[in-house]
Design an enzyme around this catalytic site. Sequence first.
Site, PDB file in Angstrom:
ATOM      1  N   GLU A  58       0.819  -1.217   0.000  1.00  0.00           N
ATOM      2  CA  GLU A  58       0.000   0.000   0.000  1.00  0.00           C
ATOM      3  C   GLU A  58       0.853   1.266   0.000  1.00  0.00           C
ATOM      4  O   GLU A  58       0.481   2.256  -0.628  1.00  0.00           O
ATOM      5  CB  GLU A  58      -0.907  -0.027   1.232  1.00  0.00           C
ATOM      6  CG  GLU A  58      -1.962   1.035   1.267  1.00  0.00           C
ATOM      7  CD  GLU A  58      -2.899   0.840   2.438  1.00  0.00           C
ATOM      8  OE1 GLU A  58      -3.100   1.820   3.172  1.00  0.00           O
ATOM      9  OE2 GLU A  58      -3.427  -0.275   2.619  1.00  0.00           O
ATOM     10  N   ASP A  59       1.986   1.254   0.700  1.00  0.00           N
ATOM     11  CA  ASP A  59       2.730   2.494   0.950  1.00  0.00           C
ATOM     12  C   ASP A  59       4.137   2.552   0.371  1.00  0.00           C
ATOM     13  O   ASP A  59       4.863   3.518   0.629  1.00  0.00           O
ATOM     14  CB  ASP A  59       2.822   2.732   2.462  1.00  0.00           C
ATOM     15  CG  ASP A  59       1.468   3.002   3.086  1.00  0.00           C
ATOM     16  OD1 ASP A  59       0.535   3.401   2.368  1.00  0.00           O
ATOM     17  OD2 ASP A  59       1.332   2.800   4.308  1.00  0.00           O
TER      18      ASP A  59
END
Length: 178
Positions: A58-59
């Site tokens: 996600e990051d």
Amino acid sequence: MDMIEKALQIASQAHNGQFRKGTQIPYIAHPIAVGMILMKAGYSDEIVAAGILHDTVEDTDLTIEEIEREFGPKVAEIVAGCSEPNKSLSWEKRKEHTIEFLKTASSDIRAVACADKLHNIKSIIDDYEQNGEAVWSRFKRGKAQQGWYYTNIVESLGNQSTFALLEELKREVSRLFL
């Protein structure tokens, strides 16, 4: 190399240079804490590794395919289940998706998501005790919307069954928002 040690190394490299929202705390402290919560609760090395890696897709630039290649399909499935599928959606839409998804997610995904939320809530409580209401200015959405999100997450995680980490999360959410 041990799976957990490998997860620590890969997550540390992936999150290098990132910091916790509104702080100077290196971001890697969060995934490590999630892994420690899972380890203390007696989960398997695969679930602990997934906890350490839960935010990488996600990051960071790490992909699910790379996670699967390095850690196998089970860890990759858990990490995918803990990742928001479409970061271009509004905060509300992303959170509504997470709330709905967790109602029927596997027990492994629910355990990692619960440990993630538990560490987040404990961090917010610590910040709240030090900074008071100013803590809410760190978030795109304020206290009321954070309370809505965490309260619904607790309900979703408990949809299939309850477990020790969920009981702790319930207590912490109640402590902060109720």
